[in-house]
Design a protein around this motif. Structure first.
Motif, short mmCIF file in Angstrom:
data_model
loop_
_atom_site.label_atom_id
_atom_site.label_comp_id
_atom_site.label_asym_id
_atom_site.label_seq_id
_atom_site.Cartn_x
_atom_site.Cartn_y
_atom_site.Cartn_z
N UNK A 148 0.81 -1.22 0.00
CA UNK A 148 0.00 0.00 0.00
C UNK A 148 0.84 1.26 0.00
N UNK A 149 2.13 1.10 0.17
CA UNK A 149 2.98 2.29 0.22
C UNK A 149 3.42 2.72 -1.16
N UNK A 150 3.69 3.99 -1.27
CA UNK A 150 4.28 4.54 -2.50
C UNK A 150 5.79 4.46 -2.35
N UNK A 151 6.48 4.24 -3.46
CA UNK A 151 7.93 4.14 -3.45
C UNK A 151 8.50 5.39 -4.12
N UNK A 152 9.05 6.28 -3.33
CA UNK A 152 9.60 7.55 -3.82
C UNK A 152 11.09 7.44 -4.04
N UNK A 153 11.57 8.04 -5.12
CA UNK A 153 13.00 8.08 -5.43
C UNK A 153 13.37 9.49 -5.87
N UNK A 172 12.25 13.88 -8.99
CA UNK A 172 11.67 12.81 -8.18
C UNK A 172 10.81 11.91 -9.04
N UNK A 173 10.61 10.69 -8.54
CA UNK A 173 9.73 9.73 -9.20
C UNK A 173 9.03 8.93 -8.12
N UNK A 174 7.77 8.60 -8.35
CA UNK A 174 7.01 7.79 -7.39
C UNK A 174 6.35 6.62 -8.12
N UNK A 175 6.45 5.44 -7.52
CA UNK A 175 5.77 4.26 -8.02
C UNK A 175 4.61 3.98 -7.07
N UNK A 176 3.41 3.88 -7.62
CA UNK A 176 2.21 3.62 -6.83
C UNK A 176 1.97 2.12 -6.70
N UNK A 223 -0.43 0.32 -7.44
CA UNK A 223 -1.11 -0.30 -8.58
C UNK A 223 -0.21 -0.44 -9.81
N UNK A 224 1.06 -0.05 -9.67
CA UNK A 224 2.01 -0.19 -10.76
C UNK A 224 2.19 1.05 -11.62
N UNK A 225 1.36 2.06 -11.41
CA UNK A 225 1.53 3.30 -12.17
C UNK A 225 2.63 4.13 -11.53
N UNK A 226 3.10 5.12 -12.26
CA UNK A 226 4.15 5.98 -11.73
C UNK A 226 3.94 7.41 -12.16
N UNK A 227 4.62 8.31 -11.47
CA UNK A 227 4.59 9.74 -11.80
C UNK A 227 5.99 10.28 -11.53
N UNK A 228 6.30 11.41 -12.14
CA UNK A 228 7.60 12.02 -11.90
C UNK A 228 7.46 13.54 -11.98
N UNK A 229 8.48 14.22 -11.48
CA UNK A 229 8.45 15.68 -11.49
C UNK A 229 8.39 16.17 -12.93
N UNK A 230 7.69 17.26 -13.11
CA UNK A 230 7.53 17.82 -14.46
C UNK A 230 8.75 18.61 -14.89
#
Length: 72
Positions: free
Chosen positions: A12-17, A28-32, A34-41
């Motif tokens: 349930x945790x997000x994995x931040x790098x 920065x980048x985060x893995x959710x 559910x397998x999706x990810x986001x990163x700084x713009x």
């Protein structure tokens, strides 16, 4: 109450790098879970600025006094 086998347990945790890219800029980048990810713009000149932006996107900085584990 039966616990789910470890292989079926949902993280349930997000994995931040945080990374240095290019000419010493931070992103920065985060893995959710559910397998999706986001990163700084964009990139940031300092880690502090990068962390502030990540906080706007859900990153939580834990303070030592909030640590739940006890020292042995």
């Amino acid at each position: 109450m039966a616990l789910a086998p470890e292989s079926e347990a949902m993280e349930r945790r997000r994995n931040w790098s945080f990374f240095i890219v290019g000419d010493r800029a931070w992103v920065w980048r985060v893995l959710y879970p559910d397998g999706t990810e986001a990163s700084s713009e964009r990139s940031f000149p300092t880690l502090q600025e990068c962390t502030v932006d990540a906080t706007r996107h859900g990153y939580v900085v834990w303070k030592p006094e909030e640590e739940r584990r006890r020292s042995v």
